[in-house]
Design a protein around this motif. Structure first.
Motif, PDB file in Angstrom:
ATOM      1  N   ALA A  94      -9.009   6.448   4.501  1.00 33.10           N
ATOM      2  CA  ALA A  94      -8.182   6.189   3.321  1.00 33.10           C
ATOM      3  C   ALA A  94      -8.962   6.499   2.040  1.00 33.10           C
ATOM      4  O   ALA A  94      -8.436   7.140   1.120  1.00 33.10           O
ATOM      5  CB  ALA A  94      -7.701   4.735   3.315  1.00 33.10           C
ATOM      6  N   ILE A  95     -10.211   6.061   1.987  1.00 26.73           N
ATOM      7  CA  ILE A  95     -11.055   6.334   0.806  1.00 26.73           C
ATOM      8  C   ILE A  95     -11.198   7.839   0.593  1.00 26.73           C
ATOM      9  O   ILE A  95     -11.101   8.339  -0.528  1.00 26.73           O
ATOM     10  CB  ILE A  95     -12.439   5.665   0.963  1.00 26.73           C
ATOM     11  N   ALA A  96     -11.404   8.566   1.680  1.00 29.56           N
ATOM     12  CA  ALA A  96     -11.592  10.013   1.588  1.00 29.56           C
ATOM     13  C   ALA A  96     -10.341  10.727   1.076  1.00 29.56           C
ATOM     14  O   ALA A  96     -10.439  11.815   0.493  1.00 29.56           O
ATOM     15  CB  ALA A  96     -11.985  10.575   2.950  1.00 29.56           C
ATOM     16  N   LYS A  97      -9.179  10.127   1.272  1.00 30.58           N
ATOM     17  CA  LYS A  97      -7.922  10.747   0.837  1.00 30.58           C
ATOM     18  C   LYS A  97      -7.615  10.486  -0.644  1.00 30.58           C
ATOM     19  O   LYS A  97      -6.704  11.109  -1.193  1.00 30.58           O
ATOM     20  CB  LYS A  97      -6.764  10.216   1.690  1.00 30.58           C
ATOM     21  N   LEU A  98      -8.321   9.575  -1.279  1.00 36.34           N
ATOM     22  CA  LEU A  98      -8.066   9.288  -2.693  1.00 36.34           C
ATOM     23  C   LEU A  98      -8.336  10.535  -3.540  1.00 36.34           C
ATOM     24  O   LEU A  98      -9.346  11.208  -3.347  1.00 36.34           O
ATOM     25  CB  LEU A  98      -8.963   8.145  -3.173  1.00 36.34           C
ATOM     26  N   HIS A  99      -7.448  10.836  -4.484  1.00 32.12           N
ATOM     27  CA  HIS A  99      -7.660  12.021  -5.316  1.00 32.12           C
ATOM     28  C   HIS A  99      -8.690  11.767  -6.416  1.00 32.12           C
ATOM     29  O   HIS A  99      -9.162  12.701  -7.064  1.00 32.12           O
ATOM     30  CB  HIS A  99      -6.336  12.506  -5.922  1.00 32.12           C
ATOM     31  N   LEU A 100      -9.061  10.494  -6.608  1.00 35.16           N
ATOM     32  CA  LEU A 100     -10.143  10.128  -7.517  1.00 35.16           C
ATOM     33  C   LEU A 100     -11.201   9.390  -6.708  1.00 35.16           C
ATOM     34  O   LEU A 100     -10.894   8.403  -6.040  1.00 35.16           O
ATOM     35  CB  LEU A 100      -9.612   9.227  -8.641  1.00 35.16           C
TER      36      LEU A 100
END
Length: 198
Positions: A94-100
């Protein structure tokens, strides 16, 4: 009363998971970065809220979050690496998918596998203390519920549209009578109606 931030120096994301104690289905996780001025009087630990309120809050969170993402580990991965590590891996995804990219993570619970070089803090019952963790708990819970309702039609006898894969008495009895589906976690052993999990 929930707090906006754990620290004020770095971009902060809150992380939480849903479905850790289930007999079937994936474990879902979410990561959420909220604006510093975010506030909502209803936002709390998802377990303390009705289903209707959770879905209402999901809309609000997704509209107002600076960044948000949801990811999961399926039951096969859970059986391979255990539920604790699968929960952490789902959070990492989930963290890796954040755009920021967050510069600091706050994690619900007392343990976490470090995400790269990003510093983090583990907070017991953090979903009832910080807005971003509460928001993550709501996203993880509602998206997991959506998934379980979707696959419930494939195996209606297990009543996943209602129990969402959690170990209710009826779900335990059905597993004992009919066995596992391809969505069940084989390492979560049901040995009697009271349930024993290894």
């Amino acid at each position: 009363m929930l707090l906006a931030r754990y620290q004020h120096e770095f971009i902060e994301a809150g992380c939480d998971e849903a479905g850790r104690g289930c007999l079937a289905g994936p474990v879902f996780a979410a990561a959420v970065i909220l604006p510093d001025d975010f506030d909502h009087h209803l936002l709390n630990d998802s377990k303390q809220l009705s289903e209707e309120v959770r879905y209402e809050l999901r809309i609000e969170i997704e509209q107002k979050a600076v960044a948000h993402a949801v990811a999961w580990c399926d039951n096969l991965e859970i059986d391979q690496i255990n539920i604790l590590n699968a929960s952490f891996l789902a959070m990492h995804r989930a963290i890796a998918k954040l755009h920021l990219s967050p510069q600091f993570l706050i994690i619900d619970g007392n343990r976490f596998n470090k995400y790269g070089s990003t510093p983090h803090a583990c907070i017991i019952e953090g979903d009832g203390k910080y807005f971003s963790i509460a928001a993550a708990s709501i996203l993880a819970k509602t998206y997991r519920d959506d998934y379980m309702k979707q696959i419930a039609a494939e195996h209606p006898e297990y009543n996943w549209h209602s129990n969402k894969g959690y170990p209710t008495i009826a779900h335990r009895k059905t597993v004992l009578e009919l066995g596992h589906t391809p969505y069940h976690r084989k390492t979560f052993k049901v040995t009697n109606p009271q349930l024993t999990i290894f």
